[in-house]
Design a protein around this motif. Structure first.
Motif, PDB file in Angstrom:
ATOM      1  N   LEU A 278       3.423   2.763   2.620  1.00  0.00           N
ATOM      2  CA  LEU A 278       2.726   2.668   3.899  1.00  0.00           C
ATOM      3  C   LEU A 278       3.054   1.349   4.593  1.00  0.00           C
ATOM      4  CD1 LEU A 278      -1.057   3.691   3.785  1.00  0.00           C
ATOM      5  CD2 LEU A 278       0.727   4.542   5.326  1.00  0.00           C
TER       6      LEU A 278
ATOM      7  N   GLU B 108      -4.437  10.206  -1.219  1.00  0.00           N
ATOM      8  CA  GLU B 108      -4.859   9.157  -2.137  1.00  0.00           C
ATOM      9  C   GLU B 108      -4.062   7.899  -1.808  1.00  0.00           C
ATOM     10  OE1 GLU B 108      -4.969  10.186  -6.281  1.00  0.00           O
ATOM     11  OE2 GLU B 108      -6.349   8.528  -6.675  1.00  0.00           O
ATOM     12  N   TYR B 109      -4.760   6.784  -1.753  1.00  0.00           N
ATOM     13  CA  TYR B 109      -4.157   5.517  -1.339  1.00  0.00           C
ATOM     14  C   TYR B 109      -4.171   4.538  -2.511  1.00  0.00           C
ATOM     15  CZ  TYR B 109      -4.433   7.365   3.350  1.00  0.00           C
ATOM     16  OH  TYR B 109      -4.264   8.151   4.461  1.00  0.00           O
TER      17      TYR B 109
ATOM     18  N   ASP C 181      -4.717  12.285   7.515  1.00  0.00           N
ATOM     19  CA  ASP C 181      -4.745  11.085   6.664  1.00  0.00           C
ATOM     20  C   ASP C 181      -5.381  11.368   5.306  1.00  0.00           C
ATOM     21  OD1 ASP C 181      -5.481   9.093   9.578  1.00  0.00           O
ATOM     22  OD2 ASP C 181      -3.543   9.397   8.580  1.00  0.00           O
TER      23      ASP C 181
ATOM     24  N   LEU D 275      -6.765  -2.418   3.548  1.00  0.00           N
ATOM     25  CA  LEU D 275      -6.062  -1.489   4.432  1.00  0.00           C
ATOM     26  C   LEU D 275      -7.018  -1.009   5.506  1.00  0.00           C
ATOM     27  CD1 LEU D 275      -3.411   0.260   4.801  1.00  0.00           C
ATOM     28  CD2 LEU D 275      -4.629   2.030   3.516  1.00  0.00           C
TER      29      LEU D 275
ATOM     30  N   CYS E 149      -3.145   0.601  -3.805  1.00  0.00           N
ATOM     31  CA  CYS E 149      -2.745  -0.775  -3.574  1.00  0.00           C
ATOM     32  C   CYS E 149      -1.903  -1.223  -4.774  1.00  0.00           C
ATOM     33  CB  CYS E 149      -3.999  -1.643  -3.457  1.00  0.00           C
ATOM     34  SG  CYS E 149      -3.695  -3.397  -3.218  1.00  0.00           S
TER      35      CYS E 149
ATOM     36  N   TRP F 144       0.858  -1.176   0.000  1.00  0.00           N
ATOM     37  CA  TRP F 144       0.000   0.000   0.000  1.00  0.00           C
ATOM     38  C   TRP F 144       0.897   1.230   0.000  1.00  0.00           C
ATOM     39  CZ3 TRP F 144      -5.076   0.991  -0.671  1.00  0.00           C
ATOM     40  CH2 TRP F 144      -5.978  -0.076  -0.572  1.00  0.00           C
ATOM     41  N   TYR F 145       0.620   2.127  -0.945  1.00  0.00           N
ATOM     42  CA  TYR F 145       1.317   3.404  -1.023  1.00  0.00           C
ATOM     43  C   TYR F 145       0.310   4.524  -0.759  1.00  0.00           C
ATOM     44  CZ  TYR F 145       5.551   1.416  -3.131  1.00  0.00           C
ATOM     45  OH  TYR F 145       6.718   0.724  -3.365  1.00  0.00           O
ATOM     46  N   VAL F 146       0.815   5.639  -0.253  1.00  0.00           N
ATOM     47  CA  VAL F 146      -0.028   6.802   0.005  1.00  0.00           C
ATOM     48  C   VAL F 146       0.591   8.019  -0.674  1.00  0.00           C
ATOM     49  CG1 VAL F 146       1.144   7.330   2.195  1.00  0.00           C
ATOM     50  CG2 VAL F 146      -1.151   8.214   1.783  1.00  0.00           C
TER      51      VAL F 146
ATOM     52  N   PHE G  77      -1.461   2.436  10.402  1.00  0.00           N
ATOM     53  CA  PHE G  77      -2.150   1.642   9.385  1.00  0.00           C
ATOM     54  C   PHE G  77      -1.766   0.166   9.496  1.00  0.00           C
ATOM     55  CE2 PHE G  77      -4.371   4.632   6.695  1.00  0.00           C
ATOM     56  CZ  PHE G  77      -3.757   5.838   6.966  1.00  0.00           C
TER      57      PHE G  77
END
Lengths: 116, 112
Positions: free
Chosen positions: A47, A88-89, A85, A76, A91, A35-37, A63
């Motif tokens: 993340l 944009e998240y 928070d 997530l 996967c 997971w990247y943010v 997280f």
């Protein structure tokens, strides 16, 4: 074609609400999961990641994500979100084939807005 | 420690022109990957280089090419630019392959 799906495109929550963002992938073999943010105006940051072992992984900023192999999912979660928070998240999946190298397939992203 | 750096930050080109984008990985990282991120979508894999050899190629036309230098920095070249090439081009570096990747800020390319 192999793909990664993030079903929630936009999520709006109030501070202290719990968060769960869905991620499903269609690769049949063994995979590494990420997971990247992306915070507003900033670059993609890692993340958390899953390579093997305990399917419940903890990342930065409270997280966590759970790998459920039978469901091809890597959702997530965060028990209590904060205004910071808002981001944009993404996967991402890296198939563990011999010639896959570092290739990441990303989902389309989920925009999270946390209202103060 | 410095993160992944990319240059230039922004670029405006005309259709049919050629562009070169540059990336410097985190010190000690041997692998560089390139991704294209169109507005509103997740990044798409273009290339990976590890120890100066191509390790992977995504579904992009031959107009896209890349190389990695002995100091592990990398260039992405795009020939005969099309309007559809307008995007944020991201570089990511990692210590090994496969391994977790760290992304740079990107180069915003606009083709007019």
């Amino acid at each position: 074609a192999q793909s990664v799906s993030q079903h929630n495109h936009h999520v709006i929550l109030s501070e202290a609400a719990s968060l769960e963002l869905g991620c499903n992938y269609s690769y049949g073999g063994t995979v590494n999961l990420f997971w990247y943010v992306q915070y507003p105006g900033q670059h993609l940051q890692l993340l958390l990641k899953y390579f093997s072992g305990d399917p419940l992984v903890k990342g930065i900023k409270g997280f966590e994500a759970e790998f459920i192999k039978s469901k091809f999912s890597f959702n997530l979660r965060k028990p209590s979100v904060q205004w910071s928070d808002t981001a944009e998240y993404f996967c991402a999946v890296n198939p563990r084939w011999n010639n896959a190298g570092n290739m990441l397939t990303f989902g389309g992203g989920t925009r999270l807005m946390v209202k103060p | 420690d410095a993160g992944v750096t990319q240059s230039p930050t922004h670029l405006i080109k005309t259709r049919g022109q050629h562009v070169t984008l540059r990336c410097s990985p985190i010190s000690g990282h041997k692998s560089v990957s390139w991704y294209q991120q169109v507005l509103g979508q997740g990044p798409q894999f273009i290339f990976q280089y590890y120890e100066k050899e191509e390790r992977g190629r995504g579904n992009f036309p031959d107009r896209f090419s890349a190389r990695q230098f002995p100091n592990y920095s990398s260039e992405l070249n795009v020939n005969a630019l099309l309007l559809g090439d307008s995007a944020l081009y991201l570089c990511a570096s990692s210590f090994d392959s496969p391994y977790e990747q760290y992304f740079g800020p990107g180069t915003r390319l606009t083709v007019t």
